[in-house]
Structures are given as structure tokens and as C-alpha cells.
Design a protein around this motif. Sequence first.
Motif, PDB file in Angstrom:
ATOM      1  N   ALA A 158       5.112  -1.176 -19.949  1.00 46.69           N
ATOM      2  CA  ALA A 158       3.868  -0.610 -20.454  1.00 46.69           C
ATOM      3  C   ALA A 158       4.150   0.541 -21.413  1.00 46.69           C
ATOM      4  N   GLN A 159       5.172   1.346 -21.102  1.00 46.01           N
ATOM      5  CA  GLN A 159       5.508   2.460 -21.984  1.00 46.01           C
ATOM      6  C   GLN A 159       5.941   1.972 -23.362  1.00 46.01           C
ATOM      7  N   SER A 160       6.689   0.868 -23.384  1.00 45.29           N
ATOM      8  CA  SER A 160       7.113   0.302 -24.669  1.00 45.29           C
ATOM      9  C   SER A 160       5.919  -0.168 -25.478  1.00 45.29           C
ATOM     10  N   ASP A 161       4.965  -0.806 -24.815  1.00 43.19           N
ATOM     11  CA  ASP A 161       3.757  -1.248 -25.507  1.00 43.19           C
ATOM     12  C   ASP A 161       2.961  -0.062 -26.030  1.00 43.19           C
ATOM     13  N   ILE A 162       2.856   0.986 -25.222  1.00 42.65           N
ATOM     14  CA  ILE A 162       2.122   2.185 -25.653  1.00 42.65           C
ATOM     15  C   ILE A 162       2.795   2.803 -26.876  1.00 42.65           C
ATOM     16  N   ALA A 163       4.120   2.865 -26.853  1.00 43.02           N
ATOM     17  CA  ALA A 163       4.849   3.445 -27.984  1.00 43.02           C
ATOM     18  C   ALA A 163       4.585   2.651 -29.264  1.00 43.02           C
ATOM     19  N   ARG A 164       4.541   1.330 -29.155  1.00 42.23           N
ATOM     20  CA  ARG A 164       4.276   0.509 -30.335  1.00 42.23           C
ATOM     21  C   ARG A 164       2.851   0.712 -30.826  1.00 42.23           C
ATOM     22  N   ILE A 165       1.891   0.798 -29.925  1.00 40.01           N
ATOM     23  CA  ILE A 165       0.507   1.029 -30.328  1.00 40.01           C
ATOM     24  C   ILE A 165       0.366   2.375 -31.034  1.00 40.01           C
ATOM     25  N   VAL A 166       0.990   3.402 -30.488  1.00 38.25           N
ATOM     26  CA  VAL A 166       0.955   4.718 -31.137  1.00 38.25           C
ATOM     27  C   VAL A 166       1.576   4.637 -32.531  1.00 38.25           C
ATOM     28  N   GLU A 167       2.665   3.895 -32.660  1.00 39.57           N
ATOM     29  CA  GLU A 167       3.288   3.726 -33.977  1.00 39.57           C
ATOM     30  C   GLU A 167       2.308   3.074 -34.964  1.00 39.57           C
ATOM     31  N   ILE A 168       1.607   2.039 -34.512  1.00 39.68           N
ATOM     32  CA  ILE A 168       0.614   1.370 -35.359  1.00 39.68           C
ATOM     33  C   ILE A 168      -0.475   2.343 -35.771  1.00 39.68           C
ATOM     34  N   TRP A 169      -1.010   3.063 -34.806  1.00 39.86           N
ATOM     35  CA  TRP A 169      -2.091   4.006 -35.093  1.00 39.86           C
ATOM     36  C   TRP A 169      -1.636   5.102 -36.051  1.00 39.86           C
ATOM     37  N   GLU A 170      -0.495   5.696 -35.769  1.00 37.10           N
ATOM     38  CA  GLU A 170      -0.036   6.823 -36.587  1.00 37.10           C
ATOM     39  C   GLU A 170       0.204   6.392 -38.027  1.00 37.10           C
ATOM     40  N   GLU A 171       0.771   5.210 -38.210  1.00 40.19           N
ATOM     41  CA  GLU A 171       1.043   4.729 -39.568  1.00 40.19           C
ATOM     42  C   GLU A 171      -0.269   4.488 -40.324  1.00 40.19           C
ATOM     43  N   ALA A 172      -1.221   3.820 -39.678  1.00 37.31           N
ATOM     44  CA  ALA A 172      -2.482   3.511 -40.348  1.00 37.31           C
ATOM     45  C   ALA A 172      -3.301   4.774 -40.614  1.00 37.31           C
ATOM     46  N   LEU A 173      -3.383   5.644 -39.633  1.00 37.89           N
ATOM     47  CA  LEU A 173      -4.145   6.878 -39.806  1.00 37.89           C
ATOM     48  C   LEU A 173      -3.511   7.774 -40.857  1.00 37.89           C
TER      49      LEU A 173
ATOM     50  N   ALA B 297      -4.649  10.888 -30.426  1.00 35.47           N
ATOM     51  CA  ALA B 297      -5.654  11.341 -29.456  1.00 35.47           C
ATOM     52  C   ALA B 297      -7.008  11.547 -30.137  1.00 35.47           C
ATOM     53  N   ALA B 298      -6.988  12.077 -31.350  1.00 25.06           N
ATOM     54  CA  ALA B 298      -8.242  12.267 -32.087  1.00 25.06           C
ATOM     55  C   ALA B 298      -8.875  10.925 -32.422  1.00 25.06           C
ATOM     56  N   TYR B 299      -8.044   9.950 -32.762  1.00 25.44           N
ATOM     57  CA  TYR B 299      -8.574   8.600 -33.024  1.00 25.44           C
ATOM     58  C   TYR B 299      -9.179   8.003 -31.765  1.00 25.44           C
ATOM     59  N   ARG B 300      -8.482   8.112 -30.648  1.00 23.34           N
ATOM     60  CA  ARG B 300      -9.028   7.629 -29.374  1.00 23.34           C
ATOM     61  C   ARG B 300     -10.381   8.258 -29.089  1.00 23.34           C
ATOM     62  N   ASP B 301     -10.482   9.556 -29.256  1.00 26.34           N
ATOM     63  CA  ASP B 301     -11.738  10.258 -28.966  1.00 26.34           C
ATOM     64  C   ASP B 301     -12.842   9.833 -29.929  1.00 26.34           C
ATOM     65  N   HIS B 302     -12.477   9.606 -31.192  1.00 20.58           N
ATOM     66  CA  HIS B 302     -13.476   9.173 -32.171  1.00 20.58           C
ATOM     67  C   HIS B 302     -14.024   7.795 -31.810  1.00 20.58           C
ATOM     68  N   VAL B 303     -13.134   6.891 -31.409  1.00 21.09           N
ATOM     69  CA  VAL B 303     -13.575   5.555 -31.021  1.00 21.09           C
ATOM     70  C   VAL B 303     -14.455   5.621 -29.775  1.00 21.09           C
ATOM     71  N   MET B 304     -14.065   6.430 -28.804  1.00 22.84           N
ATOM     72  CA  MET B 304     -14.851   6.522 -27.573  1.00 22.84           C
ATOM     73  C   MET B 304     -16.237   7.125 -27.831  1.00 22.84           C
ATOM     74  N   ALA B 305     -16.349   7.976 -28.862  1.00 25.97           N
ATOM     75  CA  ALA B 305     -17.641   8.591 -29.211  1.00 25.97           C
ATOM     76  C   ALA B 305     -18.452   7.762 -30.196  1.00 25.97           C
ATOM     77  N   TRP B 306     -17.882   6.708 -30.713  1.00 26.58           N
ATOM     78  CA  TRP B 306     -18.547   5.796 -31.649  1.00 26.58           C
ATOM     79  C   TRP B 306     -19.796   5.226 -30.969  1.00 26.58           C
ATOM     80  N   PRO B 307     -20.965   5.298 -31.580  1.00 18.03           N
ATOM     81  CA  PRO B 307     -22.197   4.880 -30.908  1.00 18.03           C
ATOM     82  C   PRO B 307     -22.164   3.496 -30.269  1.00 18.03           C
ATOM     83  N   PRO B 308     -21.610   2.457 -30.907  1.00 11.81           N
ATOM     84  CA  PRO B 308     -21.546   1.170 -30.196  1.00 11.81           C
ATOM     85  C   PRO B 308     -20.708   1.235 -28.919  1.00 11.81           C
TER      86      PRO B 308
END
Length: 218
Positions: free
Chosen positions: A131-146, A185-196
Motif C-alpha cells: 500500500a505504501q508503494s501505491d501511495i508513493a506512486r499516487i503522490v508522484e502523479i499528483w505532484e507532477e500534475a499539480l 494535501a491541499a489537493y486532497r482537501d480541495h477535492v473533498m470540499a468540491w461541492p459534488p
Amino acid sequence: MAEATLTISSRNYSSWSLRGWLLCRMAGLDVAVEVLGGGDAASRAELLHLSPSFLVPRLTHGPVRVWDVLAIAQYLDEWRPEAGLVPTDRVRRAWCRSIAGEMHGGFINLRSALPMNLRARYPDFKLWGGAQSDIARIVEIWEEALGAHGGPFLFGERPTVADAMYAPVCTRFVTYGVGLPARSAAYRDHVMAWPPMQEWTAAAEGEPDEIEELDMEF
């Protein structure tokens, strides 16, 4: 009456149902939600095996019946391209489709170890290696795109298919108290606060527990 129907399995537990619903909202399609009961075979299979390949979520729009989240995304993009489900730029569009596809077909360890459960909170949850490896890859995806597009969504100001695909991951990170770098973390919070997302989460709060196997104690 709504112009379409989206058949789902659970708001609280089903990440695929959430993705399909978000895509409909992003495309501006007026959908009525039909929730399968916990005893329905397709519903239980989709939940307990955490698979994208069962027949829910299923979108019925006039004569069209389409299932599998990426197929729903492609249909909605063809139906209403002006909704911007994918970036207009060819390079960004390829990038968006690639990371959406990676979420669709991968991260099995994360899905198995951290099942979606919007109502639960496990702040001291033990994360194992896979799970940690998957989380690390997801963070890599997010950080690169953001980093490339400036946020607040992965490809800029507007949400895309990629954000719909990773939105359930944001809920998992909240449920299990996963620590993230500041930008992620800011992206996570933004998505969680997204009205839908707020609308979906509120509906999940009132959903009855029918799938006992998924209401696990950690």
C-alpha cells in the motif's frame, strides 16, 4: 424526470460508483441514481472484489447503456465535449488519459488494504509495504500534475476525468489518516470540499449498512 439513470452499488463503499457519478455531474447530465441492494450479485461482486469490470456503475441514457467508468467517461466526452472532461491540449489530454488509465487498472494493494469507507476514521491505521508503494506512486502523479498545471485540480482550474478517477483516493487518505506532502494535501482537501463530493458524502452518511463484510474493524 431525469434524462438518464446511473445504477450504483453504494455511496459509502463504492469508489467506482462515485467516479461514475462525478463524471455525470461534470458533464452536466441530469441523472437519477438507482442503488442496487446489498443482496444483488453484481453489487456485492463489485464491492467485495473492488473491481472496475462489473456492470455497475451503469449509465442508461436513452437507448444507450454503458458501464465501466472509463467507458462512461468516453461516452460523456463524446456526448458533451464542451464540458471539458479532458484537456483541450493534445499533450495534456494524453497525460490526463494516461493517469486516469493507471488508476483504473492499477493500485490493487491500495484498494485491498484501504477500502473506501466514507463514514469511518482510522487515524492510526498501519500501512504495509504494498500500500505504501501505491501511495508513493499516487503522490508522484499528483505532484507532477499539480506542479505543471498549478492546481487546484490536476490539470488546472477545472476538474477532468483524472480528478474523478482520483477523488475516491482522497477519501481513502482521509479515512486512514495518510500523511501527504503539502501540495498533495491541499489537493486532497480541495477535492473533498468540491461541492459534488460534499453532496455525495452527505448522501453516504444516510446510507444503510448492507454489506457487513466491508464494515471492518481495524
